[in-house]
Write an enzyme that holds these catalytic residues in place. Structure first.
Site, PDB file in Angstrom:
ATOM      1  CD  GLU B 127     -14.841   6.027   7.798  1.00  0.00           C
ATOM      2  OE1 GLU B 127     -14.833   5.355   8.860  1.00  0.00           O
ATOM      3  OE2 GLU B 127     -15.845   6.189   7.090  1.00  0.00           O
ATOM      4  CG  ASN B 129     -10.743   4.374  14.274  1.00  0.00           C
ATOM      5  OD1 ASN B 129      -9.594   4.584  14.677  1.00  0.00           O
ATOM      6  ND2 ASN B 129     -11.818   4.874  14.860  1.00  0.00           N
ATOM      7  CB  ALA B 130     -11.664   2.315   8.033  1.00  0.00           C
ATOM      8  CD  GLN B 279      32.526  -0.686 -12.737  1.00  0.00           C
ATOM      9  OE1 GLN B 279      33.103  -1.194 -11.762  1.00  0.00           O
ATOM     10  NE2 GLN B 279      32.596  -1.190 -13.942  1.00  0.00           N
ATOM     11  CG  HIS B 338      22.091  15.264  -6.312  1.00  0.00           C
ATOM     12  ND1 HIS B 338      21.679  14.248  -7.134  1.00  0.00           N
ATOM     13  CD2 HIS B 338      21.844  16.413  -7.004  1.00  0.00           C
ATOM     14  CE1 HIS B 338      21.195  14.748  -8.263  1.00  0.00           C
ATOM     15  NE2 HIS B 338      21.288  16.063  -8.211  1.00  0.00           N
ATOM     16  N   GLY B 339      25.123  13.687  -2.883  1.00  0.00           N
ATOM     17  CA  GLY B 339      25.864  13.950  -1.656  1.00  0.00           C
ATOM     18  C   GLY B 339      25.132  14.946  -0.767  1.00  0.00           C
ATOM     19  CD  GLU B 363      -5.233   6.601  -5.975  1.00  0.00           C
ATOM     20  OE1 GLU B 363      -5.487   5.665  -6.760  1.00  0.00           O
ATOM     21  OE2 GLU B 363      -5.484   7.791  -6.220  1.00  0.00           O
TER      22      GLU B 363
HETATM   23  C1  LIG Z   1      -1.047  12.246   0.785  1.00  0.00           C
HETATM   24  C2  LIG Z   1      -2.172  11.289   0.957  1.00  0.00           C
HETATM   25  C3  LIG Z   1      -3.318  11.425   0.191  1.00  0.00           C
HETATM   26  C4  LIG Z   1      -4.394  10.552   0.369  1.00  0.00           C
HETATM   27  N1  LIG Z   1      -5.527  10.734  -0.369  1.00  0.00           N
HETATM   28  C5  LIG Z   1      -6.608   9.949  -0.116  1.00  0.00           C
HETATM   29  C6  LIG Z   1      -7.846  10.193  -0.781  1.00  0.00           C
HETATM   30  O1  LIG Z   1      -7.949  11.098  -1.629  1.00  0.00           O
HETATM   31  N2  LIG Z   1      -8.910   9.425  -0.464  1.00  0.00           N
HETATM   32  C7  LIG Z   1      -8.828   8.428   0.435  1.00  0.00           C
HETATM   33  O2  LIG Z   1      -9.832   7.770   0.681  1.00  0.00           O
HETATM   34  N3  LIG Z   1      -7.668   8.156   1.086  1.00  0.00           N
HETATM   35  C8  LIG Z   1      -6.562   8.913   0.837  1.00  0.00           C
HETATM   36  N4  LIG Z   1      -5.383   8.662   1.488  1.00  0.00           N
HETATM   37  C9  LIG Z   1      -5.326   7.608   2.475  1.00  0.00           C
HETATM   38  C10 LIG Z   1      -4.484   6.401   2.048  1.00  0.00           C
HETATM   39  O3  LIG Z   1      -5.079   5.716   0.999  1.00  0.00           O
HETATM   40  C11 LIG Z   1      -4.247   5.562   3.281  1.00  0.00           C
HETATM   41  O4  LIG Z   1      -3.390   6.275   4.118  1.00  0.00           O
HETATM   42  C12 LIG Z   1      -3.678   4.201   2.966  1.00  0.00           C
HETATM   43  O5  LIG Z   1      -4.594   3.411   2.293  1.00  0.00           O
HETATM   44  C13 LIG Z   1      -3.222   3.474   4.221  1.00  0.00           C
HETATM   45  O6  LIG Z   1      -4.197   3.490   5.216  1.00  0.00           O
HETATM   46  P1  LIG Z   1      -3.815   3.922   6.711  1.00  0.00           P
HETATM   47  O7  LIG Z   1      -3.116   5.196   6.606  1.00  0.00           O
HETATM   48  O8  LIG Z   1      -5.022   3.867   7.531  1.00  0.00           O
HETATM   49  O9  LIG Z   1      -2.800   2.825   7.145  1.00  0.00           O
HETATM   50  P2  LIG Z   1      -3.145   1.393   7.831  1.00  0.00           P
HETATM   51  O10 LIG Z   1      -4.180   0.726   7.038  1.00  0.00           O
HETATM   52  O11 LIG Z   1      -3.394   1.611   9.270  1.00  0.00           O
HETATM   53  O12 LIG Z   1      -1.774   0.659   7.627  1.00  0.00           O
HETATM   54  C14 LIG Z   1      -0.666   0.759   8.523  1.00  0.00           C
HETATM   55  C15 LIG Z   1       0.388  -0.233   8.078  1.00  0.00           C
HETATM   56  O13 LIG Z   1      -0.123  -1.561   8.211  1.00  0.00           O
HETATM   57  C16 LIG Z   1       0.000  -2.226   6.972  1.00  0.00           C
HETATM   58  N5  LIG Z   1      -1.116  -3.165   6.823  1.00  0.00           N
HETATM   59  C17 LIG Z   1      -2.434  -2.945   6.987  1.00  0.00           C
HETATM   60  N6  LIG Z   1      -3.140  -4.026   6.720  1.00  0.00           N
HETATM   61  C18 LIG Z   1      -2.261  -5.005   6.423  1.00  0.00           C
HETATM   62  C19 LIG Z   1      -2.352  -6.365   6.053  1.00  0.00           C
HETATM   63  N7  LIG Z   1      -3.538  -6.977   5.945  1.00  0.00           N
HETATM   64  N8  LIG Z   1      -1.228  -7.058   5.814  1.00  0.00           N
HETATM   65  C20 LIG Z   1      -0.010  -6.431   5.865  1.00  0.00           C
HETATM   66  N9  LIG Z   1       0.138  -5.174   6.223  1.00  0.00           N
HETATM   67  C21 LIG Z   1      -0.957  -4.448   6.472  1.00  0.00           C
HETATM   68  C22 LIG Z   1      -0.030  -1.151   5.953  1.00  0.00           C
HETATM   69  O14 LIG Z   1       0.565  -1.566   4.719  1.00  0.00           O
HETATM   70  C23 LIG Z   1       0.787  -0.087   6.623  1.00  0.00           C
HETATM   71  O15 LIG Z   1       2.144  -0.352   6.456  1.00  0.00           O
HETATM   72  C24 LIG Z   1      -4.292   9.508   1.311  1.00  0.00           C
HETATM   73  C25 LIG Z   1      -3.121   9.356   2.050  1.00  0.00           C
HETATM   74  C26 LIG Z   1      -2.074  10.231   1.887  1.00  0.00           C
HETATM   75  C27 LIG Z   1      -0.828  10.043   2.691  1.00  0.00           C
END
Ligand SMILES: Cc1cc2nc3c(=O)[nH]c(=O)nc-3n(C[C@H](O)[C@H](O)[C@H](O)COP(=O)(O)OP(=O)(O)OC[C@H]3O[C@@H](n4cnc5c(N)ncnc54)[C@H](O)[C@@H]3O)c2cc1C
Ligand SMILES: Cc1cc2nc3c(=O)[nH]c(=O)nc-3n(C[C@H](O)[C@H](O)[C@H](O)COP(=O)(O)OP(=O)(O)OC[C@H]3O[C@@H](n4cnc5c(N)ncnc54)[C@H](O)[C@@H]3O)c2cc1C
Lengths: 264, 379
Positions: B127, B129-130, B279, B338-339, B363
């Site tokens: 979501e 915010n989650a 290399q 690939h430059g 995920e």
């Molecule tokens: C192309 C795409 C497809 C997706 N498909 C789905 C889907 O089908 N279903 C679904 O439910 N979701 C889906 N997602 C959502 C995805 O799983 C989330 O974006 C992901 O889990 C991260 O959540 P966030 O974007 O809210 O980032 P945040 O949780 O806000 O994280 C922001 C940053 O803070 C870091 N962070 C957060 N908590 C901690 C912690 N405790 N310790 C250290 N670092 C932390 C994170 O690693 C990240 O670097 C998709 C996302 C994308 C980009």
């Protein structure tokens, strides 16, 4: 319309046009070259499977080759073929097209009655397009080559032949043998659903010289009336000559040259 | 210990490779560019059993093991990472939870259509915010007679506008926090369920990633999956399997990038010789090959544990973490090899680079994988 019993012949061939040739034995060096199903045989399999889907029945694939030719049979089972038969025996080694066709026809006779045999037109390695017609002849069947459409009407097949300068529609009574062209259809992909069946040990039955009840003297290299005398890569003799001078001069030189070569 | 796949596993890989090379690879670049959903390819994949790879045959699946599953996803991803994630999400977090947690009626109603690919599956947890903290989801599920009424917004949902059967997480009792989270099976046509923005992404562009909106969306109580309040563990279990597939997806992208480099470095000449003779280039490719091999065995290990019915959360996270970071490192080096050409859309490595970055995020981000691994390692 009754159900169809169809046999397809498939050949395992090396995957590349650049097959290397053993200069000593004049034969193909198959080791290290990945093997595939002869492409037009995939069309033969597709033709058989789609006829089966239309009319019901069974499709059996037959190949003659070394033990590893079993791979191509497994692949066609994964495409949906019901049964597969591998004709393999050291005694079959070195067969020319005539003996290949003889051996295949003996194998096919062991399978009981059938309505239709479908072959690829031509193998990409041997390239003779002889095996299909020869099998028909050994089995005393009518044959229709170069098919790009097959329909079953009553006890006959209506086959469209794609020839160089015309299209011919042939009606042939079953049982018959048809060789198909690459353009007849688009072969389906093998399916994950058929993996279990294709990998089941009982899916391919194996027959050797003994099963065919044919004396060794009629098989393999010794029975083959033709042999390869020499295989060689054609020499490339093209040379590029650059003309110099002004345009008129160069045109004149070119015309004279073409006249010398009797091209003009 | 035998490192060779079985005959069945090899055949699964061969079938996937043949399909991917013919039906995915030629169109992947164009689809990426146009953000075009691979609908026709998915229809063909469905006919061939790819939408129920490890769902048993009696539910319409292909009934293959998890090793076959990861081999298949890797091959699809090597040709088109977008198609691979659609298939992976559908199989692992779309269909699989219904197989693992669904009651007979739910399986009857939903699983067959998913496993045969008649319907596409999705999974909606994230979501606005989650994200990394799934216990904090704000979508609510209010019990009302025979149904629950869902309200909230999901974001970044793979196959959001194309999926017809989705596993959706909502909180049935926010006072209980994570223990209120509940999984629901939601059909596309349910009243109050609509699709919002379709995202324009960095990578994995042919997969459709959407916002989902629930406005008084009524879901029958019989569509609760695994029990009220059991949603968080349901989600985490589904994601554990999902991560192994995402690892395989990353592996496919890494292999694609490396193979491009092997070809390109032998063709491209500078200083009078193919750059593969330098290399510096050889070592980059040697590192790619080594890391790809290591990633593959982590993925096999996690899959094999799953097939044996043993816990595999730690190994699944290791596989996802390592493989996605290998994909990113490999793709970065591949662009370098690939430059200037590597920066151009005409070259596959440019797409691999963008795809790999996304794989490090979804995920579960790399950080979240490390958190899970640490928890399972340190205790
Ligand atoms: C192309 C795409 C497809 C997706 N498909 C789905 C889907 O089908 N279903 C679904 O439910 N979701 C889906 N997602 C959502 C995805 O799983 C989330 O974006 C992901 O889990 C991260 O959540 P966030 O974007 O809210 O980032 P945040 O949780 O806000 O994280 C922001 C940053 O803070 C870091 N962070 C957060 N908590 C901690 C912690 N405790 N310790 C250290 N670092 C932390 C994170 O690693 C990240 O670097 C998709 C996302 C994308 C980009
Ligand atoms: C280098 C080389 C040298 C050869 N030398 C000779 C020679 O001197 N004399 C000679 O007569 N032949 C020779 N052959 C041909 C060899 O015997 C053939 O490979 C074989 O007999 C099949 O013939 P083909 O490849 O031309 O098949 P084609 O006749 O082109 O094949 C047509 C179709 O017949 C079927 N078919 C063919 N072979 C098989 C098989 N083994 N099992 C099942 N179905 C099959 C397939 O459906 C195929 O599509 C040579 C081949 C090679 C590559």
């Amino acid at each position: 319309m009754k159900e169809l019993t169809i046999i397809v012949t498939v050949k395992q061939v090396p995957d590349t046009a650049e097959v290397r040739i053993d200069p000593e034995t004049n034969s193909l060096m198959r080791e290290g070259v990945p093997s595939i199903i002869n492409p037009e045989d995939l069309n033969a399999v597709e033709a058989a499977l789609s006829l089966k889907e239309q009319y019901g029945g069974t499709v059996t694939a037959v190949t003659m080759g070394p033990p590893q030719a079993q791979e191509v049979l497994e692949e066609v089972v994964a495409m949906g073929v019901d049964r597969a038969v591998l004709l393999t025996d050291r005694a079959f080694a070195g067969s020319d097209t005539l003996v290949t066709a003889f051996t295949l026809s003996r194998g096919i006779m062991k399978l009981g009655t059938f309505d239709l045999i479908i072959c690829g037109r031509q193998a990409i390695d041997g390239d003779t397009a002889q095996v299909g017609p020869q099998v028909a002849s050994f089995l005393d069947l009518p044959q229709v080559t170069y098919a790009d459409r097959i329909e079953i009407v009553d006890d006959c097949a209506h086959v469209q032949r794609s020839l160089e300068d015309c299209t011919e529609l042939v009606k042939v009574c079953l049982p018959a043998l048809v060789t198909v062209l690459g353009g007849i259809n688009r072969p389906r992909h093998p399916s994950l659903y058929n993996i279990e069946k294709a990998c089941d040990e009982t899916c391919v039955s194996i027959m050797g010289a003994g099963d065919l009840k044919v004396p060794a003297s009629m098989l393999g290299l010794n029975a083959s009336p033709t042999g390869v005398k020499k295989i060689f890569e054609p020499e490339r003799t093209t040379e590029c000559r650059y003309l110099s001078g002004d345009e008129k001069e160069m045109a004149r030189t070119l015309i004279n040259h073409l006249k010398d070569q009797s091209i003009l | 210990m035998d490192f060779e796949p079985t005959k069945q596993q090899m055949m699964a890989r061969k079938i996937a490779r043949g399909f991917a090379e013919q039906e995915l690879e030629p169109f992947a670049q164009d689809r990426d560019e146009k953000m075009e959903f691979p609908a026709d390819a998915l229809e063909k994949l469905a006919d061939l059993g790819f939408m129920g790879i490890s769902i048993p045959r009696n539910y319409g699946g292909a009934g293959l093991d998890s090793i076959s599953y990861v081999l298949i996803i890797e091959e699809l991803a090597r040709a088109c990472a977008s198609t691979a994630i659609i298939v992976s999400v559908h199989n692992s977090v779309g269909a699989y939870p219904i197989y693992a947690l669904g009651d007979d009626a739910q399986k009857e109603k939903y699983l067959h259509d998913l496993a045969t690919g008649r319907k596409l599956g999705g999974f909606a947890l994230t979501e606005p915010n989650a994200g990394s903290d799934p216990a904090s989801i704000e979508t609510t599920a209010q019990a009302d007679g025979d149904s629950f009424v869902l309200n909230g917004t999901k974001t970044f949902i793979t196959s959001g506008s194309t999926a017809e059967t989705l596993v959706v997480m909502a909180n049935a009792d926010r006072s209980k926090g994570g223990r209120g989270v509940t999984a629901f099976i939601v059909e596309k046509g349910f009243d109050g369920f609509s699709v919002g923005v379709k995202e324009n992404k960095l990578g994995i562009r042919a997969s459709d990633t959407c916002e989902l909106i629930f406005e008084n969306c009524r879901v029958p109580r019989v569509n609760v999956l695994g029990g009220v309040g059991k949603g968080l563990s349901a989600a985490l279990n589904a994601l554990t399997f999902g991560r192994v597939g995402v690892g395989a997806q990353a592996l496919g992208v890494a292999r694609c990038a490396m193979e491009e480099c092997i070809r390109y470095s032998q063709d491209r000449k500078q200083f009078g010789k193919p750059i593969a003779k330098f290399q510096a280039i050889q070592w980059m490719i040697a590192d790619m090959a080594t890391e790809i091999e290591a990633a593959r065995f982590l993925i096999f290990k996690a899959s094999s544990l799953k097939d044996q019915g043993k816990p595999f959360a730690r190994e699944a996270s290791m596989a996802k973490l390592y493989a996605s970071e290998v994909a990113m490192r490999t793709a970065t080096k591949a662009v370098q090899i690939h430059g200037g050409y590597g920066c151009m859309k005409d070259y596959k490595v440019e797409r691999c680079f963008r795809d790999a970055k996304v794989i490090e995020v979804y995920e579960g981000t790399s950080e979240i994988q490390r958190m899970i691994i640490a928890r399972n390692t340190i205790g």
